[in-house]
Design a protein around this motif. Structure first.
Motif, PDB file in Angstrom:
ATOM      1  N   LEU A  91      -6.671   1.749   1.449  1.00 18.17           N
ATOM      2  CA  LEU A  91      -6.673   2.804   2.458  1.00 18.17           C
ATOM      3  C   LEU A  91      -5.269   3.373   2.661  1.00 18.17           C
ATOM      4  O   LEU A  91      -5.080   4.595   2.757  1.00 18.17           O
ATOM      5  CB  LEU A  91      -7.233   2.273   3.779  1.00 18.17           C
ATOM      6  N   ILE A  92      -4.278   2.490   2.713  1.00 16.71           N
ATOM      7  CA  ILE A  92      -2.912   2.954   2.930  1.00 16.71           C
ATOM      8  C   ILE A  92      -2.406   3.725   1.713  1.00 16.71           C
ATOM      9  O   ILE A  92      -1.817   4.808   1.839  1.00 16.71           O
ATOM     10  CB  ILE A  92      -1.984   1.765   3.244  1.00 16.71           C
ATOM     11  N   SER A  93      -2.625   3.190   0.522  1.00 15.32           N
ATOM     12  CA  SER A  93      -2.123   3.856  -0.685  1.00 15.32           C
ATOM     13  C   SER A  93      -2.786   5.203  -0.890  1.00 15.32           C
ATOM     14  O   SER A  93      -2.132   6.172  -1.287  1.00 15.32           O
ATOM     15  CB  SER A  93      -2.347   2.962  -1.908  1.00 15.32           C
ATOM     16  N   LYS A  94      -4.068   5.305  -0.616  1.00 22.58           N
ATOM     17  CA  LYS A  94      -4.745   6.607  -0.763  1.00 22.58           C
ATOM     18  C   LYS A  94      -4.227   7.616   0.248  1.00 22.58           C
ATOM     19  O   LYS A  94      -3.991   8.788  -0.078  1.00 22.58           O
ATOM     20  CB  LYS A  94      -6.259   6.442  -0.605  1.00 22.58           C
ATOM     21  N   ALA A  95      -4.029   7.168   1.483  1.00 20.45           N
ATOM     22  CA  ALA A  95      -3.524   8.080   2.510  1.00 20.45           C
ATOM     23  C   ALA A  95      -2.121   8.581   2.166  1.00 20.45           C
ATOM     24  O   ALA A  95      -1.816   9.770   2.308  1.00 20.45           O
ATOM     25  CB  ALA A  95      -3.533   7.386   3.878  1.00 20.45           C
ATOM     26  N   VAL A  96      -1.279   7.686   1.690  1.00 14.22           N
ATOM     27  CA  VAL A  96       0.081   8.082   1.316  1.00 14.22           C
ATOM     28  C   VAL A  96       0.052   9.010   0.106  1.00 14.22           C
ATOM     29  O   VAL A  96       0.738  10.045   0.064  1.00 14.22           O
ATOM     30  CB  VAL A  96       0.951   6.838   1.038  1.00 14.22           C
ATOM     31  N   GLY A  97      -0.739   8.676  -0.913  1.00 13.71           N
ATOM     32  CA  GLY A  97      -0.807   9.511  -2.102  1.00 13.71           C
ATOM     33  C   GLY A  97      -1.359  10.893  -1.822  1.00 13.71           C
ATOM     34  O   GLY A  97      -0.878  11.893  -2.390  1.00 13.71           O
ATOM     35  N   GLY A 157       0.812  -1.211   0.000  1.00 15.10           N
ATOM     36  CA  GLY A 157       0.000   0.000   0.000  1.00 15.10           C
ATOM     37  C   GLY A 157       0.841   1.253   0.000  1.00 15.10           C
ATOM     38  O   GLY A 157       0.554   2.216  -0.730  1.00 15.10           O
ATOM     39  N   ALA A 158       1.900   1.278   0.802  1.00 19.45           N
ATOM     40  CA  ALA A 158       2.775   2.453   0.856  1.00 19.45           C
ATOM     41  C   ALA A 158       3.512   2.649  -0.468  1.00 19.45           C
ATOM     42  O   ALA A 158       3.631   3.778  -0.971  1.00 19.45           O
ATOM     43  CB  ALA A 158       3.773   2.298   2.009  1.00 19.45           C
ATOM     44  N   ILE A 159       3.986   1.547  -1.062  1.00 22.81           N
ATOM     45  CA  ILE A 159       4.677   1.651  -2.357  1.00 22.81           C
ATOM     46  C   ILE A 159       3.711   2.172  -3.425  1.00 22.81           C
ATOM     47  O   ILE A 159       4.067   3.022  -4.247  1.00 22.81           O
ATOM     48  CB  ILE A 159       5.248   0.280  -2.762  1.00 22.81           C
ATOM     49  N   GLY A 160       2.487   1.657  -3.393  1.00 23.80           N
ATOM     50  CA  GLY A 160       1.501   2.119  -4.357  1.00 23.80           C
ATOM     51  C   GLY A 160       1.193   3.596  -4.213  1.00 23.80           C
ATOM     52  O   GLY A 160       1.033   4.309  -5.212  1.00 23.80           O
ATOM     53  N   GLY A 161       1.100   4.084  -2.976  1.00 21.17           N
ATOM     54  CA  GLY A 161       0.856   5.510  -2.763  1.00 21.17           C
ATOM     55  C   GLY A 161       1.987   6.371  -3.275  1.00 21.17           C
ATOM     56  O   GLY A 161       1.765   7.411  -3.915  1.00 21.17           O
ATOM     57  N   LEU A 162       3.236   5.939  -3.025  1.00 22.59           N
ATOM     58  CA  LEU A 162       4.398   6.710  -3.481  1.00 22.59           C
ATOM     59  C   LEU A 162       4.519   6.699  -5.005  1.00 22.59           C
ATOM     60  O   LEU A 162       4.697   7.747  -5.636  1.00 22.59           O
ATOM     61  CB  LEU A 162       5.671   6.150  -2.837  1.00 22.59           C
ATOM     62  N   LEU A 163       4.447   5.499  -5.597  1.00 18.65           N
ATOM     63  CA  LEU A 163       4.563   5.421  -7.053  1.00 18.65           C
ATOM     64  C   LEU A 163       3.384   6.083  -7.754  1.00 18.65           C
ATOM     65  O   LEU A 163       3.536   6.706  -8.810  1.00 18.65           O
ATOM     66  CB  LEU A 163       4.671   3.963  -7.492  1.00 18.65           C
ATOM     67  N   GLY A 164       2.178   5.965  -7.168  1.00 17.45           N
ATOM     68  CA  GLY A 164       1.012   6.615  -7.756  1.00 17.45           C
ATOM     69  C   GLY A 164       1.135   8.124  -7.745  1.00 17.45           C
ATOM     70  O   GLY A 164       0.826   8.800  -8.736  1.00 17.45           O
ATOM     71  N   ALA A 170      -1.657  -4.276  -7.771  1.00 20.61           N
ATOM     72  CA  ALA A 170      -2.467  -3.528  -8.741  1.00 20.61           C
ATOM     73  C   ALA A 170      -3.449  -2.610  -8.029  1.00 20.61           C
ATOM     74  O   ALA A 170      -3.626  -1.445  -8.410  1.00 20.61           O
ATOM     75  CB  ALA A 170      -3.203  -4.509  -9.651  1.00 20.61           C
ATOM     76  N   ALA A 171      -4.090  -3.116  -6.985  1.00 17.94           N
ATOM     77  CA  ALA A 171      -5.019  -2.284  -6.223  1.00 17.94           C
ATOM     78  C   ALA A 171      -4.299  -1.111  -5.562  1.00 17.94           C
ATOM     79  O   ALA A 171      -4.824   0.013  -5.516  1.00 17.94           O
ATOM     80  CB  ALA A 171      -5.742  -3.130  -5.175  1.00 17.94           C
ATOM     81  N   SER A 172      -3.104  -1.344  -5.069  1.00 16.20           N
ATOM     82  CA  SER A 172      -2.377  -0.273  -4.379  1.00 16.20           C
ATOM     83  C   SER A 172      -1.971   0.836  -5.334  1.00 16.20           C
ATOM     84  O   SER A 172      -2.059   2.021  -4.989  1.00 16.20           O
ATOM     85  CB  SER A 172      -1.142  -0.849  -3.677  1.00 16.20           C
ATOM     86  N   PHE A 173      -1.536   0.488  -6.548  1.00 21.63           N
ATOM     87  CA  PHE A 173      -1.129   1.538  -7.480  1.00 21.63           C
ATOM     88  C   PHE A 173      -2.328   2.348  -7.951  1.00 21.63           C
ATOM     89  O   PHE A 173      -2.258   3.582  -8.049  1.00 21.63           O
ATOM     90  CB  PHE A 173      -0.404   0.946  -8.686  1.00 21.63           C
TER      91      PHE A 173
END
Length: 788
Positions: free
Chosen positions: A556-562, A335-342, A520-523
């Motif tokens: 939730l994690i990827s959105k918060a990070v992004g 999730g964190a990687i997806g937020g950063l890369l996104g 895929a969901a995280s990105f």
């Protein structure tokens, strides 16, 4: 409000004058010096110009409208409701068939391309490469040529423009019939040509175009019109149809009917109601039936090269059934990687898109065509050359993995592509991703019970390459979406993390395909910032409800990070295109501003009730405002504002010339409006197309005549006091989908206070019965819009 009340022709109360002015009141044929009530974005350009324009979602309850409503019987009301449901059915069928046509075309073009390339490669790699490049180049050229020469509005995904449309912004050309044709044919060329983009975003735009074309009864430019469909020739009904089209597009793209409904609710619409929810759900259900029927037909071998139809369904129900507590840590890392890369992807896309719009694309269509062909060449070189530099891998042990077919037979989709391997028991793992349609490549990355199919070097190579290709490709003048590229990027690093977890745990129960899905969901969550709709879409397309908690976690994690770095992908694209979309929440600083602050020192441009034709023409030609207050005078000489009239209404009156009169004396127009006009004549055609004031020819003698505007004004526009906080004005404007709000002084007296009890149907019906017993005067029935 200041000023005495005054009864109109229907017994209603006129509303009082606007903000006071230091200048004297105007004469009956002059514009006002009052402060301006509103300057909507329609002032950017009038109908027919290239500027954006606001949409009229509000019902204009003019005398002409009320007379039209009074003549409607129960049969008209039933036919109105029936026609709306029929349209929901037609939108679902049309979108499903369009998705089927796009998918089957992409599958067959890709199948012919890969089959011809592999056949020629047996004799010469160079000739195989040239054939591959020419095939991709021809498809991409056809796409960019169609877009630049025929349908410029078909470029991109179309979702930012549709989101703006449902927010109340009409961008010229986005819903025309030629845009629909360009979107379908252009998507086939761009996706079939192997570019790093998807057809799912364009399918949302395609569904919206189908809904709009049906709603306006066909296309005027191509002489395809059905008069019986003119009942939906207004922005309010067209908005509902376009919402159904958006949901149908997602349902067709991902075979996710519930996800389509939630996508329309969460991502694109600004206004929602329960009755619309039913029709959207029905439309998505129709799409699901059409798609399933098409897939069954394809299953009988009727769909050409691959035979699968290309519809997205990545079934991983046979994958990992359970997960241990320690696996939550790498999943949270996903999730964190997806937020950063996104967030990084969004930011880099903004930089490249801004440079394209401000520098490159200003040089003309020839440069756009050359750019798309160059991107196609780069993509072909990398996708063909990198697998040649990759070592072949032995096929899995058939005794341990009896269900694995390695290498994949030519002409079929699946894993383990042989490509350049000399041994029949080897495969090229990088070619397994590149030499497939994107739907099949994702299916390969998601595949379960295929451990160590891809090595880490291959996945890292593909991740870097495809990430850069997706950045460079988005923004070219072809239909392009970011759903599928986002899934491929996320699935790649998700599978990488899965390999690390498998190596660290040494447990056979850990499946790499499960981590590919979560990646895929995280990105997508980190880039597009969707949550509920994306979660449901991922569950529906993978057919694995057990993974729902994990998908929710990474989203939730990827959105918060992004969100800590920038806005979502579509929100950034909306800002880049300069679309004045109102966000769901007002900014914090608006709490300290009042409504009067927004109008500044601007002056109101208004008309008298009896206005000279020449003055109206002069005002319409000298400015681009779309709403004008109309004033009248009480018996004591005090000025009152009797309503608001739209530019489109004035143009219809000037063009018809039926209400021109020789004297500035008001007459009794009640009962005569219906015979001269159809209420639908006042509706603005789709995509800002319509008659301009400069297209109307009026003789000098007609310029000296007069028009009584009272029957055509909206006597009940929304008004706010001048000291209302801007936050409340913002919420009112957005939640009701308004185009104009009039700012008035603080009222001098209160006629009454309405409570919740006063709005209950039984209370209103009882009061109406009492009033009818006292007086024979009828009461105005609400239009069927409000009941649907």
């Amino acid at each position: 409000m200041q000023g005495e009340g005054r009864l109109d022709v229907n017994g209603g109360t006129k509303w009082s004058r606007l903000l006071t002015t230091d200048s004297p009141l105007p004469s009956s044929s002059s514009s006002s010096n009052l402060e301006h009530v509103d300057n909507d974005i329609g002032d950017i350009g009038e109908a027919g110009n290239m500027g954006m324009e606001s949409l009229d979602y509000e019902v204009v309850e003019s005398l002409a409208y009320r007379e039209d409503q009074a003549q409607r019987g129960m049969w008209r009301h039933i036919s109105y409701i029936t026609l709306k449901w029929l349209f929901a059915l037609l939108i679902g069928v049309g979108t499903g068939l369009s998705a089927f046509f796009i998918n089957i075309s992409v599958e067959n073009f890709s199948g012919w391309k890969f089959a011809a390339t592999f056949a020629v490669m047996r004799h010469s790699y160079i000739l195989g490469f040239l054939l591959y490049v020419l095939f991709n180049g021809a498809l991409v050229f056809s796409s960019v040529y169609i877009v630049t020469q025929f349908a410029p509005a078909a470029a991109g995904s179309g979702i930012p423009e549709i989101k703006a449309y449902l927010n109340g912004i009409d961008t010229p050309g986005i819903l025309l019939f030629r845009t629909l044709v360009g979107k379908i044919l252009g998507s086939i060329g761009s996706v079939g040509g192997g570019l790093a983009l998807g057809k799912e975003g364009p399918l949302v735009h395609t569904g919206a175009c189908i809904a709009s074309v049906l709603g306006q009864g066909g296309s005027t430019n191509y002489n395809v019109k059905w008069r019986w469909l003119r009942r939906f020739k207004n922005d309010r009904d067209r908005r509902d149809l376009v919402t159904c089209g958006c949901a149908a597009g997602v349902a067709a793209a991902f075979r996710s009917p519930v996800g389509g409904v939630l996508f329309a609710l969460e991502e694109v619409t600004s206004w929602w109601r329960s009755q619309l929810l039913w029709r959207v759900f029905f439309t998505s259900a129709v799409v699901a039936v059409v798609v399933r029927t098409a897939m069954r037909w394809c299953g009988n071998g009727n769909c050409g090269h691959f035979g699968s139809g290309g519809f997205i369904i990545w079934d991983i129900s046979g994958g990992q059934d359970d997960y241990s507590f320690y696996e939550l840590l790498p999943m949270a890392m996903l999730g964190a990687i997806g937020g950063l890369l996104g967030a990084l992807f969004n930011q880099l896309t903004i930089f490249l898109s801004s440079w394209r719009r401000n520098v490159l694309h200003k040089k003309g269509n020839r440069v756009k065509i050359m750019e798309a062909c160059l991107v196609s060449l780069i993509t072909s070189v990398l996708s063909f050359g990198l697998p040649l530099m990759t070592k072949c891998t032995p096929c899995p042990n058939p005794e341990k993995y009896p269900d694995v077919v390695c290498p994949r037979p030519s002409g079929q989709y699946g894993n383990y592509v042989n490509f350049n391997c000399h041994s029949e028991s080897h495969y090229n793992d990088l070619a397994t991703i590149f030499f497939n349609t994107q739907d099949d490549a994702i299916r390969n990355l998601f595949s379960t019970n295929t451990p160590r199919e891809y090595n880490s070097y291959t996945l890292i190579t593909f991740l870097v390459t495809f990430f850069l290709l997706a950045l460079v490709t988005y923004g070219t003048a072809v239909p392009s979406g970011q759903f599928v590229p986002g899934i491929m990027i996320g699935a790649t690093y998700g599978r990488l993390v899965g390999i690390l977890v498998v190596n660290a745990s040494n447990r056979d129960s850990v499946d790499e395909g499960t981590y590919a899905l979560l990646g895929a969901a995280s990105f997508l969550g980190g880039s597009m910032r969707m949550t509920v709709s994306l979660c449901v879409i991922m569950v529906e397309i993978t057919n694995n409800l057990k993974l729902l908690p994990l998908i929710m976690l990474v989203l939730l994690i990827s959105k918060a990070v992004g969100d800590a770095f920038n806005a979502g992908f579509y929100e950034e694209q909306v800002q880049l295109r300069g679309l004045p979309v109102l966000d769901s929440r007002p900014k914090r600083f608006m709490r300290n501003m009042s409504a009067k602050y927004t109008i500044g020192t601007k002056k109101v441009i208004q008309f008298s009730r009896i206005s000279k034709v020449g003055h109206i023409v002069s005002v319409l030609r000298s400015n681009n405002h779309n709403g004008f207050p109309v004033i009248d005078w009480l018996h004591n000489g005090e000025t009152v504002v009797i309503g608001l009239i739209l530019r489109s209404y004035l143009i219809v009156l000037l063009q018809a010339k039926a209400d021109f009169q020789h004297t500035p004396i008001p007459g009794d127009t009640r009962g005569r409006i219906t015979f001269r006009y159809d209420v639908r004549d006042f509706a603005k055609p789709v995509s800002s197309k319509g008659v301009s004031i400069h297209d109307i020819n009026i003789s000098p003698a007609e310029m000296e005549m007069y028009i009584d505007l009272e029957p055509f004004v909206n006597p009940t526009p929304y008004i706010v006091p001048e000291d209302m906080s801007l936050t409340k004005v913002y919420n009112l404007f957005r939640q009701l989908g308004l185009r104009h709000i009039c700012v008035v002084p603080r009222p001098s007296r209160v006629l009454g206070v309405i409570t919740r009890q006063d709005l209950l149907p039984e209370v209103l019906e009882e009061r109406a019965m009492v009033e009818e017993a006292i007086s024979s005067r009828g009461r105005y029935e609400a239009p069927p819009y409000e009941e649907l």
